[in-house]
Design a protein around this motif. Structure first.
Motif, mmCIF file in Angstrom:
data_model
loop_
_atom_site.group_PDB
_atom_site.id
_atom_site.type_symbol
_atom_site.label_atom_id
_atom_site.label_comp_id
_atom_site.label_asym_id
_atom_site.label_seq_id
_atom_site.Cartn_x
_atom_site.Cartn_y
_atom_site.Cartn_z
ATOM 1 N N THR A 181 -1.146 -1.265 4.941
ATOM 2 C CA THR A 181 -1.435 -2.078 3.763
ATOM 3 C C THR A 181 -0.310 -1.990 2.737
ATOM 4 O O THR A 181 0.031 -2.993 2.101
ATOM 5 C CB THR A 181 -2.766 -1.662 3.116
ATOM 6 O OG1 THR A 181 -2.729 -0.264 2.789
ATOM 7 C CG2 THR A 181 -3.933 -1.911 4.061
ATOM 8 N N GLN A 182 0.289 -0.817 2.584
ATOM 9 C CA GLN A 182 1.424 -0.685 1.668
ATOM 10 C C GLN A 182 2.592 -1.553 2.123
ATOM 11 O O GLN A 182 3.217 -2.254 1.314
ATOM 12 C CB GLN A 182 1.857 0.774 1.562
ATOM 13 C CG GLN A 182 0.905 1.649 0.771
ATOM 14 C CD GLN A 182 1.355 3.097 0.739
ATOM 15 O OE1 GLN A 182 2.320 3.486 1.399
ATOM 16 N NE2 GLN A 182 0.658 3.920 -0.027
ATOM 17 N N MET A 185 1.782 -5.379 1.465
ATOM 18 C CA MET A 185 1.780 -5.846 0.080
ATOM 19 C C MET A 185 3.188 -6.001 -0.481
ATOM 20 O O MET A 185 3.451 -6.911 -1.251
ATOM 21 C CB MET A 185 0.938 -4.911 -0.784
ATOM 22 C CG MET A 185 -0.558 -5.023 -0.499
ATOM 23 S SD MET A 185 -1.617 -4.128 -1.670
ATOM 24 C CE MET A 185 -1.220 -2.440 -1.271
ATOM 25 N N TRP A 196 -1.433 -9.730 9.322
ATOM 26 C CA TRP A 196 -1.953 -8.366 9.489
ATOM 27 C C TRP A 196 -2.884 -8.333 10.691
ATOM 28 O O TRP A 196 -3.818 -9.128 10.798
ATOM 29 C CB TRP A 196 -2.714 -7.949 8.233
ATOM 30 C CG TRP A 196 -3.130 -6.507 8.219
ATOM 31 C CD1 TRP A 196 -2.560 -5.456 8.857
ATOM 32 C CD2 TRP A 196 -4.228 -5.967 7.470
ATOM 33 N NE1 TRP A 196 -3.213 -4.288 8.573
ATOM 34 C CE2 TRP A 196 -4.245 -4.570 7.715
ATOM 35 C CE3 TRP A 196 -5.184 -6.514 6.619
ATOM 36 C CZ2 TRP A 196 -5.193 -3.722 7.150
ATOM 37 C CZ3 TRP A 196 -6.131 -5.667 6.045
ATOM 38 C CH2 TRP A 196 -6.132 -4.291 6.315
ATOM 39 N N PRO A 202 -11.053 -3.358 8.924
ATOM 40 C CA PRO A 202 -10.786 -2.305 7.937
ATOM 41 C C PRO A 202 -12.017 -1.972 7.107
ATOM 42 O O PRO A 202 -12.848 -2.843 6.815
ATOM 43 C CB PRO A 202 -9.672 -2.913 7.067
ATOM 44 C CG PRO A 202 -9.769 -4.381 7.276
ATOM 45 C CD PRO A 202 -10.273 -4.576 8.673
ATOM 46 N N TRP A 204 -13.141 -0.679 3.504
ATOM 47 C CA TRP A 204 -12.630 -0.527 2.148
ATOM 48 C C TRP A 204 -13.511 0.442 1.364
ATOM 49 O O TRP A 204 -14.733 0.397 1.447
ATOM 50 C CB TRP A 204 -12.563 -1.880 1.442
ATOM 51 C CG TRP A 204 -11.594 -2.814 2.109
ATOM 52 C CD1 TRP A 204 -11.882 -3.780 3.017
ATOM 53 C CD2 TRP A 204 -10.177 -2.820 1.938
ATOM 54 N NE1 TRP A 204 -10.727 -4.418 3.426
ATOM 55 C CE2 TRP A 204 -9.666 -3.834 2.778
ATOM 56 C CE3 TRP A 204 -9.287 -2.076 1.163
ATOM 57 C CZ2 TRP A 204 -8.311 -4.139 2.864
ATOM 58 C CZ3 TRP A 204 -7.928 -2.366 1.243
ATOM 59 C CH2 TRP A 204 -7.457 -3.379 2.084
ATOM 60 N N LEU A 240 -9.864 2.723 3.364
ATOM 61 C CA LEU A 240 -8.766 2.238 2.535
ATOM 62 C C LEU A 240 -9.228 2.077 1.089
ATOM 63 O O LEU A 240 -10.300 1.538 0.838
ATOM 64 C CB LEU A 240 -8.263 0.889 3.058
ATOM 65 C CG LEU A 240 -7.658 0.904 4.460
ATOM 66 C CD1 LEU A 240 -7.472 -0.519 4.966
ATOM 67 C CD2 LEU A 240 -6.331 1.640 4.451
ATOM 68 N N THR A 246 -4.889 -3.701 -4.240
ATOM 69 C CA THR A 246 -5.444 -4.224 -2.989
ATOM 70 C C THR A 246 -6.399 -5.389 -3.249
ATOM 71 O O THR A 246 -6.487 -6.315 -2.434
ATOM 72 C CB THR A 246 -6.150 -3.110 -2.191
ATOM 73 O OG1 THR A 246 -7.098 -2.440 -3.033
ATOM 74 C CG2 THR A 246 -5.146 -2.098 -1.661
ATOM 75 N N ARG A 250 -5.949 -9.013 -1.530
ATOM 76 C CA ARG A 250 -7.026 -9.669 -0.783
ATOM 77 C C ARG A 250 -7.287 -11.074 -1.328
ATOM 78 O O ARG A 250 -7.490 -12.017 -0.557
ATOM 79 C CB ARG A 250 -8.299 -8.831 -0.847
ATOM 80 C CG ARG A 250 -8.200 -7.500 -0.108
ATOM 81 C CD ARG A 250 -9.491 -6.723 -0.180
ATOM 82 N NE ARG A 250 -10.497 -7.275 0.721
ATOM 83 C CZ ARG A 250 -11.760 -6.852 0.781
ATOM 84 N NH1 ARG A 250 -12.173 -5.908 -0.038
ATOM 85 N NH2 ARG A 250 -12.604 -7.387 1.624
ATOM 86 N N LEU A 255 -4.182 -9.549 2.745
ATOM 87 C CA LEU A 255 -4.914 -8.560 3.533
ATOM 88 C C LEU A 255 -6.037 -9.198 4.351
ATOM 89 O O LEU A 255 -7.040 -8.552 4.655
ATOM 90 C CB LEU A 255 -5.456 -7.459 2.626
ATOM 91 C CG LEU A 255 -4.379 -6.623 1.922
ATOM 92 C CD1 LEU A 255 -5.003 -5.566 1.023
ATOM 93 C CD2 LEU A 255 -3.442 -5.967 2.933
ATOM 94 N N ARG A 257 -7.271 -9.931 7.708
ATOM 95 C CA ARG A 257 -6.939 -9.260 8.967
ATOM 96 C C ARG A 257 -7.306 -10.097 10.178
ATOM 97 O O ARG A 257 -8.339 -10.770 10.200
ATOM 98 C CB ARG A 257 -7.654 -7.918 8.987
ATOM 99 C CG ARG A 257 -7.728 -7.224 10.328
ATOM 100 C CD ARG A 257 -9.085 -7.413 10.968
ATOM 101 N NE ARG A 257 -9.204 -6.681 12.230
ATOM 102 C CZ ARG A 257 -10.172 -6.847 13.103
ATOM 103 N NH1 ARG A 257 -11.140 -7.728 12.858
ATOM 104 N NH2 ARG A 257 -10.207 -6.153 14.222
#
Length: 362
Positions: A181-182, A185, A196, A202, A204, A240, A246, A250, A255, A257
Motif C-alpha cells: 500500500t505504501q 500510494m 493493485w 485486504p 482494513w 492494514l 489510506t 481509497r 487502493l 484491489r
C-alpha cells in the motif's frame, strides 16, 4: 585459524544489537567472550537498504534499542539515514565492536559440544549462538506461468527504487501488506497508471492498534513457531491501518484491489475470465522469508519448514537461539528476544562451567 569465544551473534540489526547489549550487561566482553558478525557494509541492519522515499516519519512502530533512545530525528529524512546513524552511535556508545563486512556461510557441529561458525574472516568455535539475521536477504518472489516472457521490469520491495524511478510507467503492485500500500500510494502520484493485485481481500483496521491487539497478533505467529511451521510476519496478521492517507487513496481508487491474476504475458498480466492489464513494471511486494540457510548443517528445521522454538531457543539444539524470528520479528519483539536469549545462554554457560567440556584445539 580458529577463534574461541563463548557466544557468536550473527547479524547487527535491532535483534543482534539488543542481544549484544545484554551480553555486555551480563559481563561478557566483545572480542574476548563474544563477537558480533554482520555481513552488511555499515551500521543500520536492513534499514540501510530501504528505499529513499521511506522517510523516518512514515516508519510505523520503531522502538528504541535498549539503553539509548532515538531523539531529535527529522521526520523528513530517509529512514535508512536516520536509523543507520542511530545504530552507529549505539554500537560506539556501548563498545559492541561489530565485525563488518563479515558474512557467515555455515554453522556446523564442532563434535565436542561446541559449534563451528564459518565466516569470511575465519572460523569461530563457540559455546552458544544467537542468530539475528532477519529476512531482508531472502525476498520472496512468487512464480506464475509466463513470468519469463514479460518484456518489462520485475522488481521486489528489496530493490524498489522509489517512485521517481517509475515515473510515467504503468505499474502493477502485487501484495496485500503495508509495503504494497505504501508503494502504491506514492507511485500513483507519478505513474501513468497503477493496478493493485492481492491473493486475499485486504482487511482494513480502524482506530489505534493497542497492546491487546499486538499481543493477539504475536500469539498467532508464536503458535506457528511452536509447531515448527514457517513463521508468518507479525505485520501479516494485524491488518492494514485505515488512516487519512489510506482513506484518500481509497476514495481516489488507488487502493481498489483486483484478485490475483492467473498468468503473466509479454505485455502484462491476464485472468482466466479474459481480463488483462498492460504493464511496464511488476512490483512484487510479497514479503520475505527467514534468512537461515547457513544453519542448514545443524538440521534444525521441522517437517513443517520452520525451526521450532521454546522462547528463543531452538528445540533441537539448546545452544542455538533465534531472535528477530517469527514472533520477535518486530522492533520491540527483537529487544525482548535479545534479553531472553542472553538470560538462557548465561544459564547454559554457567552449567558448562560446572561440567566443563573437553579442551578445544585452536
Amino acid at each position: 585459524m580458529n577463534h574461541l569465544v563463548d557466544v557468536v551473534v550473527i547479524g547487527a540489526g535491532q535483534a543482534g544489537l539488543s542481544a549484544a547489549y545484554h551480553l555486555r550487561r551480563a559481563g561478557l566482553e566483545p572480542d574476548r567472550d563474544f563477537v558480533v558478525l554482520d555481513h552488511a557494509p555499515r551500521p543500520g541492519g536492513a534499514w540501510q537498504f530501504r528505499w529513499p522515499s521511506l522517510t523516518y516519519g512514515k516508519v510505523h512502530g520503531m522502538h528504541a534499542l535498549p539503553g539509548m533512545e532515538l531523539t531529535g530525528a527529522d521526520d523528513g529524512r530517509p529512514s535508512s539515514e536516520v536509523i543507520g546513524e542511530y545504530f552507529a552511535r549505539y554500537e560506539e556508545r556501548f563498545g559492541l565492536r561489530v565485525h563488518r563486512p563479515a558474512g557467515v556461510t555455515a554453522v556446523r557441529e564442532g563434535g565436542d559440544g561446541r559449534l563451528l561458525v564459518e565466516s569470511s574472516e575465519g572460523t569461530y568455535v563457540t559455546r552458544a549462538l544467537i542468530n539475528a539475521t532477519g529476512t531482508w536477504d531472502r525476498p520472496f518472489w512468487p512464480r506464475y506461468p509466463g513470468q519469463e516472457t514479460f518484456r518489462g521490469r520485475q522488481l521486489h520491495t528489496a530493490n524498489y527504487p522509489g517512485p521517481a524511478g517509475l515515473a510515467g510507467q504503468r505499474v502493477i503492485v502485487v501484495g496485500g501488506g503495508a509495503s504494497g500500500t505504501q508503494h502504491l500510494m506514492e507511485i500513483a502520484e507519478v505513474a501513468a497508471g497503477t493496478t493493485w493485485v492481492t491473493r486475499r481481500e485486504p482487511v482494513w483496521r480502524e482506530g489505534p492498534f493497542g497492546e491487546a491487539q499486538g499481543r493477539a497478533a504475536v500469539a498467532l505467529v508464536e503458535d506457528r513457531v511452536r509447531r515448527g511451521l514457517a513463521p508468518r510476519s507479525v505485520v501479516s496478521v494485524t491488518g492494514l491501518p485505515l488512516n487519512d492517507a489510506t482513506r484518500r487513496a481509497r476514495e481516489r481508487g488507488i487502493l481498489d484491489r483486483l484478485p490475483m491474476f492467473d498468468r503473466i504475458t509479454p505485455t502484462g498480466v491476464a485472468w482466466k475470465d479474459g481480463r488483462t492489464v498492460e504493464a511496464d513494471v511488476i512490483l512484487w511486494a510479497t514479503g520475505f522469508r527467514a534468512a537461515i540457510d547457513h544453519l542448514a548443517p545443524l538440521r534444525l528445521r521441522e517437517p513443517g519448514g520452520g525451526i521450532r522454538l521454546d522462547g528463543t531457543r531452538a528445540v533441537r539444539d539448546e545452544r542455538v537461539h533465534l531472535v528477530g524470528y517469527g514472533p520477535s520479528a518486530s522492533t520491540i519483539g527483537a529487544n525482548r528476544a535479545g534479553r531472553a536469549a542472553v538470560r538462557d545462554i548465561r544459564r547454559l554457560l554457567a552449567r558448562e562451567e560446572r561440567e566443563p567440556a573437553e579442551p578445544v584445539a585452536v
